[in-house]
Design a protein around this motif. Structure first.
Motif, mmCIF file in Angstrom:
data_model
loop_
_atom_site.group_PDB
_atom_site.id
_atom_site.type_symbol
_atom_site.label_atom_id
_atom_site.label_comp_id
_atom_site.label_asym_id
_atom_site.label_seq_id
_atom_site.Cartn_x
_atom_site.Cartn_y
_atom_site.Cartn_z
ATOM 1 N N SER A 22 21.419 19.898 31.120
ATOM 2 C CA SER A 22 21.009 21.118 31.802
ATOM 3 C C SER A 22 19.546 20.982 32.217
ATOM 4 O O SER A 22 18.736 20.454 31.464
ATOM 5 C CB SER A 22 21.120 22.325 30.884
ATOM 6 O OG SER A 22 22.351 22.328 30.231
ATOM 7 N N GLN A 23 19.255 21.492 33.389
ATOM 8 C CA GLN A 23 17.896 21.424 33.909
ATOM 9 C C GLN A 23 17.079 22.597 33.354
ATOM 10 O O GLN A 23 17.538 23.735 33.391
ATOM 11 C CB GLN A 23 17.944 21.494 35.439
ATOM 12 C CG GLN A 23 16.612 21.553 36.131
ATOM 13 C CD GLN A 23 15.827 20.268 35.944
ATOM 14 O OE1 GLN A 23 16.357 19.160 36.057
ATOM 15 N NE2 GLN A 23 14.537 20.407 35.644
ATOM 16 N N LEU A 24 15.878 22.303 32.825
ATOM 17 C CA LEU A 24 14.987 23.377 32.405
ATOM 18 C C LEU A 24 14.371 23.997 33.665
ATOM 19 O O LEU A 24 13.974 23.281 34.585
ATOM 20 C CB LEU A 24 13.882 22.821 31.509
ATOM 21 C CG LEU A 24 13.059 23.841 30.727
ATOM 22 C CD1 LEU A 24 13.906 24.510 29.663
ATOM 23 C CD2 LEU A 24 11.862 23.185 30.068
ATOM 24 N N GLN A 25 14.323 25.338 33.723
ATOM 25 C CA GLN A 25 13.801 25.987 34.928
ATOM 26 C C GLN A 25 12.662 26.929 34.593
ATOM 27 O O GLN A 25 12.668 27.573 33.538
ATOM 28 C CB GLN A 25 14.906 26.805 35.590
ATOM 29 C CG GLN A 25 15.889 25.958 36.356
ATOM 30 C CD GLN A 25 17.049 26.802 36.810
ATOM 31 O OE1 GLN A 25 17.647 27.517 36.012
ATOM 32 N NE2 GLN A 25 17.354 26.731 38.093
ATOM 33 N N GLY B 177 10.454 21.183 35.767
ATOM 34 C CA GLY B 177 11.256 20.424 36.723
ATOM 35 C C GLY B 177 11.554 19.007 36.276
ATOM 36 O O GLY B 177 12.537 18.405 36.702
ATOM 37 N N ALA B 178 10.680 18.479 35.413
ATOM 38 C CA ALA B 178 10.875 17.097 34.970
ATOM 39 C C ALA B 178 11.619 17.024 33.637
ATOM 40 O O ALA B 178 11.655 15.977 33.002
ATOM 41 C CB ALA B 178 9.512 16.411 34.838
ATOM 42 N N THR C 36 11.045 30.832 31.274
ATOM 43 C CA THR C 36 11.523 29.476 31.030
ATOM 44 C C THR C 36 13.000 29.586 30.633
ATOM 45 O O THR C 36 13.326 30.144 29.590
ATOM 46 C CB THR C 36 10.703 28.816 29.909
ATOM 47 O OG1 THR C 36 9.335 28.869 30.290
ATOM 48 C CG2 THR C 36 11.121 27.373 29.711
ATOM 49 N N VAL C 37 13.847 29.085 31.510
ATOM 50 C CA VAL C 37 15.280 29.310 31.345
ATOM 51 C C VAL C 37 16.010 27.983 31.165
ATOM 52 O O VAL C 37 15.787 27.035 31.922
ATOM 53 C CB VAL C 37 15.853 30.056 32.566
ATOM 54 C CG1 VAL C 37 17.351 30.259 32.419
ATOM 55 C CG2 VAL C 37 15.150 31.401 32.730
ATOM 56 N N LYS D 248 1.634 23.990 37.375
ATOM 57 C CA LYS D 248 1.735 22.981 36.321
ATOM 58 C C LYS D 248 3.010 23.194 35.502
ATOM 59 O O LYS D 248 3.763 22.242 35.243
ATOM 60 C CB LYS D 248 0.496 23.081 35.417
ATOM 61 C CG LYS D 248 0.495 22.105 34.269
ATOM 62 C CD LYS D 248 -0.755 22.292 33.435
ATOM 63 C CE LYS D 248 -0.474 21.889 32.009
ATOM 64 N NZ LYS D 248 -1.636 22.107 31.134
ATOM 65 N N VAL D 249 3.247 24.442 35.104
ATOM 66 C CA VAL D 249 4.424 24.739 34.282
ATOM 67 C C VAL D 249 5.707 24.418 35.054
ATOM 68 O O VAL D 249 6.667 23.888 34.488
ATOM 69 C CB VAL D 249 4.398 26.212 33.821
ATOM 70 C CG1 VAL D 249 5.691 26.590 33.141
ATOM 71 C CG2 VAL D 249 3.226 26.455 32.887
#
Lengths: 337, 357
Positions: free
Chosen positions: B19-22, B318-319, B64-65, B312-313
């Motif tokens: 899962s991608q952190l968003q 995204g990474a 932060t999801v 920055k966040v």
């Protein structure tokens, strides 16, 4: 019917659910089965935050978070909504942009020095005494070594000092002088808060033939003690660091840099003013004792070759001492009032 | 009654899609929060800073999801205020004592060094306890002895090795912090290698030297060959240039180091049965972000700060990908029951955020 996630208490389990509101109650349904019921008074609603759904926390720790991030509950507290409204109010933001630098200035350059001055007035003598003695121990250990002047040379300084102190009517017990050799300070003199003045070998030698110039410098140092400059600087630093510690809580790096440089500038400005105050004290006393401000000008002039590098530097405004040239002119103009 | 959040978790053993952190916040919203925080903090002579901290953290955590669920920041302003007053109190005592009684101050500084490991542990413990994901809180279980060795003793001794030991010490510090974190009842495991730290440090040192040389050449070209000491105008010009350039270069080097270390830690960490992490933060890209952020903040006298922070966040989120393992739905939080006990209440008096910054 509000769709959202239902989080079970103390567990990582999550259920797709929907909430149903009635007058007093709220019921949570998962797969058309009622899994939770609560009165509206027995739950907590999260504060309004832009772009975030308002979650409900129930008494046992279970939570319901709507999918719609813009959804707000009808029974939500108005208080927390006020903050969110302020934060998105353009007029208020513009006001804050103008008010912030003004407030920072008032705080650092008015309130902090004000408190520091009050603190100095309330300072007991024993604290000042301790402060001076302990500072002296530290300085003596680190950057001073015993004087290499002859007994005769040292005696000349002592005599000059005792004459000056008694002429001024100051306590000979409080005001004492010592001569030290110091590579660190070079030709210099400094005063400690409890009345001890230190003259370096180099300065005493340089001014051996100009006792009136040395007297002027000693008067300048006495001025620092009389006006309690060290105590004021210490209070200033303490009050400023407390204020900064209180403020930087959540202002992050930017505020730290701004506040840090603000208080550094404040210190410098403060100590520049102190040099002028000490100069004025010396000039006043010289006049009172029947000497001229020219002595002081000469004493300063004899220090000029040492200061050449510094006075040319672009750091003039940041230097703790006002430029020598300015001080010499000031001393000269004082002779012909 | 089964969880519906992670459909992939139903097939254990198969390759689970990460899962991608968003990060869903934006600079405009945060700017409003930030400026109002500053204004209210100044107006209340610092008292509001506790509320400001909570609001900022709630904004960043809540945006932060991961896998459809957001993170939560749970501390209350009163907890933060108590902690801050305690810390400010200590700080006041220290600065007053060292200002007026320099000898006692020197002794006090030594005593404070003993307090450092305790304060670090308490700070980590607090910030972990106040972080929640899906009704499960994080925790930190460090101890004084190890913190003393890693944060005070080893850094002190690395001075005598001309800092050659420093990357290894930094690895120890990161390992200590991360391996003592818990997610509910699940421990975190990390396997860090000194090699990665030495590689990152070496790269930064080499790049630093290179940039210094390049800067020197550029500056001497700009100001004319051979600096004329009488030419005050040009030296002032150089000074005006040097500060932003210095910040720019430092931020870039920081970015290169941090990106490599972050990738190394996350790619070698896992929460037992719950999650594995993937971080593919590109050092040169992150360096560029940090450097341009620093430049923007300097050029706008601080106003670009909210934009820079959000940027920055966003890059960090995204990474980052998280592989949720089948056990992710079976985590229990046993710490929370203990919370209500009286002993815990008493301990809570000192369980406050004591970090000053």
């Amino acid at each position: 019917m509000i769709k959202g996630y239902f989080y079970l208490p103390n567990s990582s389990r999550v259920q797709e659910a929907y909430a149903r509101l009635s007058d007093e109650h709220i019921a949570i349904y998962a797969k058309d089965e009622c899994v939770f019921e609560s009165t509206q008074t027995a739950l907590n609603v999260a504060a309004h935050l832009p772009g975030q759904a308002s979650e409900l926390t129930f008494a046992d720790g279970a939570r319901f978070v709507p999918h719609d991030v813009a959804y707000r509950w009808p029974f939500q507290q108005r208080k927390s909504a006020l903050l969110a409204r302020l934060e998105s109010n353009l007029a208020l933001i513009l006001c804050a942009l103008v008010a912030t630098p003004v407030l920072l200035y008032a705080l650092l350059f008015k309130l902090v020095p004000g408190i520091a001055v009050t603190a100095v007035q309330a300072m007991p003598d024993t604290v000042v005494e301790q402060m001076g003695q302990q500072s002296m121990v530290l300085i003596e250990r680190t950057v001073l070594s015993p004087s290499e002047l002859s007994a005769q040379e040292q005696q000349a300084v002592f005599t000059l000092w005792h004459d000056t102190v008694s002429q001024l009517g100051l306590s000979a017990e409080k005001y004492r002088i010592d001569v030290y050799r110091s590579d660190h300070f070079g030709a210099n003199a400094f005063a400690l808060p409890h009345g001890q003045v230190v003259v370096t070998d180099e300065l005493a030698r340089r001014l051996a033939d100009h006792p009136e110039a040395l007297r002027a410098i000693l008067l300048h140092e006495i001025g620092h003690v009389e006006r309690m400059h060290s105590v004021r600087l210490a209070s200033q630093a303490a009050v400023a660091s407390i204020a900064i510690a209180m403020l930087v809580g959540d202002m992050d790096i930017v505020a730290e840099v701004v506040l840090g440089s603000g208080s550094a500038l404040m210190d410098l400005q403060f100590s520049q003013n102190m040099e002028w105050e000490a100069d004025n004290y010396a000039l006043m006393q010289l006049e009172r004792l029947g000497y001229s401000g020219e002595d002081f000008a000469q004493a300063l002039e004899s220090l000029v070759p040492l200061d050449e590098e510094q006075s040319q530097s672009w750091l003039k405004y940041l230097s703790t001492h006002p430029s020598l040239q300015e001080r010499i002119e000031h001393a000269r103009s004082h002779t012909t009032p | 009654m089964d969880s519906t959040s992670t459909p992939s978790a139903a097939e254990p053993g198969s390759q689970i899609a990460p899962s991608q952190l968003q990060f869903t916040g934006n600079a405009k919203e945060y700017f409003g929060i930030w400026i109002v925080n500053i204004l209210l903090t100044l107006l209340t002579l610092g008292i509001y800073s506790a509320w400001a901290t909570v609001r900022t953290k709630q904004y960043f955590y809540g945006h932060t999801v991961l896998d459809g669920h957001r993170f939560d920041y749970l501390a209350t302003p009163i907890q933060i205020l108590k902690g801050r007053l305690l810390a400010v109190g200590l700080f006041v005592i220290y600065s007053v004592v060292s200002g007026y009684f320099p000898l006692v101050g020197a002794l006090l500084a030594l005593a404070l060094a003993l307090l450092v490991p305790w304060m670090i542990n308490q700070g980590l413990k607090f910030s972990m306890r106040m972080t929640r994901y899906r009704n499960i809180r994080f925790a930190f279980k460090g101890n004084f002895g190890e913190a003393m060795v890693n944060f005070v003793v080893l850094p002190f001794f690395s001075i005598f090795t001309l800092y050659l030991l420093m990357p290894w010490v930094l690895k120890r510090i990161d390992a200590y912090i991360h391996s003592n974190i818990r997610y509910g009842d699940k421990p975190v495991h990390v396997q860090l290698q000194g090699k990665a730290y030495y590689k990152a440090a070496l790269l930064v040192v080499l790049l630093g030297i290179l940039m210094l040389v390049a800067l020197g050449i550029v500056l001497s070209l700009v100001t004319g060959v051979g600096m004329n000491p009488d030419d005050i105008g040009s030296s002032q010009f150089v000074l005006v240039l040097i500060v932003p350039l210095y910040l720019f270069v430092i931020s870039a080097l920081q970015g290169i180091y941090q990106a490599q270390i972050r990738n190394h830690i996350l790619n070698n960490a896992q929460i037992e049965d719950v999650a594995e992490f993937k971080s593919n933060l590109q050092p040169q890209r992150y360096a560029l972000i940090l450097a341009t952020n620093a430049a923007a903040i300097v050029l706008t006298a601080g106003l670009a700060f909210p934009w820079a922070k959000v940027r920055k966040v966003k890059a960090l989120a995204g990474a980052t990908q998280v592989v949720l393992l089948p056990g992710a739905d079976q985590v229990l939080d046993n710490a929370q029951q203990a919370d209500s006990s009286f002993a815990e209440e008493a301990a809570n008096v000192f369980d406050v955020d004591i970090s000053l910054t």
